[in-house]
Enzyme design. Sequence first.
Site, PDB file in Angstrom:
ATOM      1  N   TYR A   1     -12.213  -1.086  12.976  1.00  0.00           N
ATOM      2  CA  TYR A   1     -10.835  -0.697  12.629  1.00  0.00           C
ATOM      3  C   TYR A   1      -9.918  -0.927  13.835  1.00  0.00           C
ATOM      4  CZ  TYR A   1      -6.851   2.358  11.532  1.00  0.00           C
ATOM      5  OH  TYR A   1      -5.582   2.858  11.320  1.00  0.00           O
TER       6      TYR A   1
ATOM      7  N   GLY B   1       0.823  -1.219   0.000  1.00  0.00           N
ATOM      8  CA  GLY B   1       0.000   0.000   0.000  1.00  0.00           C
ATOM      9  C   GLY B   1       0.848   1.255   0.000  1.00  0.00           C
TER      10      GLY B   1
ATOM     11  N   GLY C   1       0.361   8.254   0.872  1.00  0.00           N
ATOM     12  CA  GLY C   1       0.242   8.225   2.334  1.00  0.00           C
ATOM     13  C   GLY C   1       1.511   7.782   3.040  1.00  0.00           C
ATOM     14  N   ILE C   2       1.312   7.150   4.192  1.00  0.00           N
ATOM     15  CA  ILE C   2       2.426   6.720   5.039  1.00  0.00           C
ATOM     16  C   ILE C   2       3.318   5.733   4.272  1.00  0.00           C
ATOM     17  CG2 ILE C   2       2.980   5.397   7.131  1.00  0.00           C
ATOM     18  CD1 ILE C   2       0.397   6.597   8.389  1.00  0.00           C
ATOM     19  N   GLY C   3       2.696   4.838   3.502  1.00  0.00           N
ATOM     20  CA  GLY C   3       3.459   3.837   2.766  1.00  0.00           C
ATOM     21  C   GLY C   3       4.403   4.467   1.757  1.00  0.00           C
TER      22      GLY C   3
ATOM     23  N   THR D   1       1.427   3.493  -2.706  1.00  0.00           N
ATOM     24  CA  THR D   1       1.268   4.478  -3.780  1.00  0.00           C
ATOM     25  C   THR D   1       1.049   5.880  -3.226  1.00  0.00           C
ATOM     26  OG1 THR D   1      -1.100   4.016  -3.889  1.00  0.00           O
ATOM     27  CG2 THR D   1       0.310   2.814  -5.416  1.00  0.00           C
TER      28      THR D   1
HETATM   29  P1  NAD Z   1      -3.887   5.980   2.728  1.00  0.00           P
HETATM   30  O1  NAD Z   1      -5.343   5.694   2.510  1.00  0.00           O
HETATM   31  O2  NAD Z   1      -3.392   7.359   2.549  1.00  0.00           O
HETATM   32  O3  NAD Z   1      -3.015   4.991   1.825  1.00  0.00           O
HETATM   33  C1  NAD Z   1      -3.317   3.625   1.898  1.00  0.00           C
HETATM   34  C2  NAD Z   1      -2.505   2.863   0.890  1.00  0.00           C
HETATM   35  O4  NAD Z   1      -2.910   1.487   0.980  1.00  0.00           O
HETATM   36  C3  NAD Z   1      -2.736   3.307  -0.527  1.00  0.00           C
HETATM   37  O5  NAD Z   1      -1.510   3.233  -1.227  1.00  0.00           O
HETATM   38  C4  NAD Z   1      -3.729   2.260  -1.064  1.00  0.00           C
HETATM   39  O6  NAD Z   1      -3.602   2.060  -2.460  1.00  0.00           O
HETATM   40  C5  NAD Z   1      -3.251   1.032  -0.311  1.00  0.00           C
HETATM   41  N1  NAD Z   1      -4.260  -0.023  -0.212  1.00  0.00           N
HETATM   42  C6  NAD Z   1      -5.496   0.034   0.348  1.00  0.00           C
HETATM   43  N2  NAD Z   1      -6.131  -1.143   0.175  1.00  0.00           N
HETATM   44  C7  NAD Z   1      -5.262  -1.949  -0.486  1.00  0.00           C
HETATM   45  C8  NAD Z   1      -5.350  -3.273  -0.972  1.00  0.00           C
HETATM   46  N3  NAD Z   1      -6.456  -3.993  -0.843  1.00  0.00           N
HETATM   47  N4  NAD Z   1      -4.281  -3.785  -1.619  1.00  0.00           N
HETATM   48  C9  NAD Z   1      -3.155  -3.054  -1.799  1.00  0.00           C
HETATM   49  N5  NAD Z   1      -3.025  -1.792  -1.371  1.00  0.00           N
HETATM   50  C10 NAD Z   1      -4.075  -1.245  -0.732  1.00  0.00           C
HETATM   51  O7  NAD Z   1      -3.585   5.412   4.178  1.00  0.00           O
HETATM   52  P2  NAD Z   1      -2.579   5.920   5.316  1.00  0.00           P
HETATM   53  O8  NAD Z   1      -3.297   6.897   6.165  1.00  0.00           O
HETATM   54  O9  NAD Z   1      -1.266   6.261   4.730  1.00  0.00           O
HETATM   55  O10 NAD Z   1      -2.467   4.584   6.187  1.00  0.00           O
HETATM   56  C11 NAD Z   1      -1.431   3.638   5.998  1.00  0.00           C
HETATM   57  C12 NAD Z   1      -1.416   2.688   7.185  1.00  0.00           C
HETATM   58  O11 NAD Z   1      -1.220   3.436   8.385  1.00  0.00           O
HETATM   59  C13 NAD Z   1      -2.742   1.930   7.369  1.00  0.00           C
HETATM   60  O12 NAD Z   1      -2.471   0.605   7.778  1.00  0.00           O
HETATM   61  C14 NAD Z   1      -3.428   2.700   8.482  1.00  0.00           C
HETATM   62  O13 NAD Z   1      -4.329   1.907   9.206  1.00  0.00           O
HETATM   63  C15 NAD Z   1      -2.241   3.136   9.322  1.00  0.00           C
HETATM   64  N6  NAD Z   1      -2.501   4.301  10.170  1.00  0.00           N
HETATM   65  C16 NAD Z   1      -2.855   5.491   9.607  1.00  0.00           C
HETATM   66  C17 NAD Z   1      -3.119   6.579  10.438  1.00  0.00           C
HETATM   67  C18 NAD Z   1      -3.510   7.915   9.892  1.00  0.00           C
HETATM   68  O14 NAD Z   1      -3.990   8.760  10.665  1.00  0.00           O
HETATM   69  N7  NAD Z   1      -3.276   8.193   8.620  1.00  0.00           N
HETATM   70  C19 NAD Z   1      -3.008   6.447  11.837  1.00  0.00           C
HETATM   71  C20 NAD Z   1      -2.665   5.204  12.358  1.00  0.00           C
HETATM   72  C21 NAD Z   1      -2.395   4.146  11.512  1.00  0.00           C
END
Ligand code: NAD
Length: 263
Positions: A154, A14, A18-20, A16
Amino acid sequence: MQIDLTGKKALVTGSTEGIGYAIAGQLAGAGADVIVNGRSEDKTAKAAARLKSEGARGNVEAVAADLATSEGCAALVTKVPHVDILINNAGIFQPGDFFDTPDDVWDRHWQVNVMSAVRLSRAYLPGMEKRKWGRVIFIASESGFNIPVEMIHYGVSKTADIAVARGLAKRMAGTGVTVNSVLPGPTLSEGVAAMLTEAREKSGKSIEEVAADFVKQHRGGSLIQRAASVDEIANIVTYLASPLASATTGAAMRVDGGLIDTL
Ligand code: NAD
């Protein structure tokens, strides 16, 4: 402190946006060969191209796969048979009251947030053990401790991530492979920005201000009183993924802005 990941192969699920994406960028910047993953071919290829243009030192490869299913996970493993660093980041979060949340929403959170990480860990850990070095990091959440009332499903999935990581750390004891979870607090990723779009449009404020308002209103215990940046999360992940973090395993590392109120 110098972090050098030259010669290490890292998969960030994941990634593409965000955090990834931030994690993939930092690992590639530290010299790792990085596999970027998302669901769509086009978006994944574009993210990989952007990473290359932003100073990646290692190779960057795009592998699209939907990790919500066992077939999607298996397809990814076929294309990428071994990695040294696995970052289980792919995750979804869909707010909804308990009484309005049907089974399929629970199932989807379980499949994407937990089972993708379980399946990929099962596939990659034996190779890491053979090579006597590996890093697995689950991107969990402070919501795994402070179960959010507006998305219990969640929170439960994130508690499970922390538990699986701890269990796997024990399973890999003495092998040179470490397994940890990282617990971000509210973080200004693309996903969170999308969730706050309506509030931003209504208020006319910047996305950072709207995110800080959200944190103060809904996560009042935050000691930084703002959302973290994606790089603030990636910093700790990059350290944990490095040889420098060899004595940290089985840990639930907080980057929660002080939100979890325990010592
Ligand atoms: P985001 O929605 O900005 O990005 C999510 C990424 O995951 C995207 O690249 C998307 O394409 C990918 N993704 C989603 N479903 C997928 C699937 N079925 N197969 C492959 N890729 C998939 O999310 P984020 O906020 O960057 O969160 C990333 C991680 O950090 C998550 O596990 C989330 O639970 C965790 N997290 C986020 C926060 C926050 O506030 N942003 C806080 C705590 C934990």
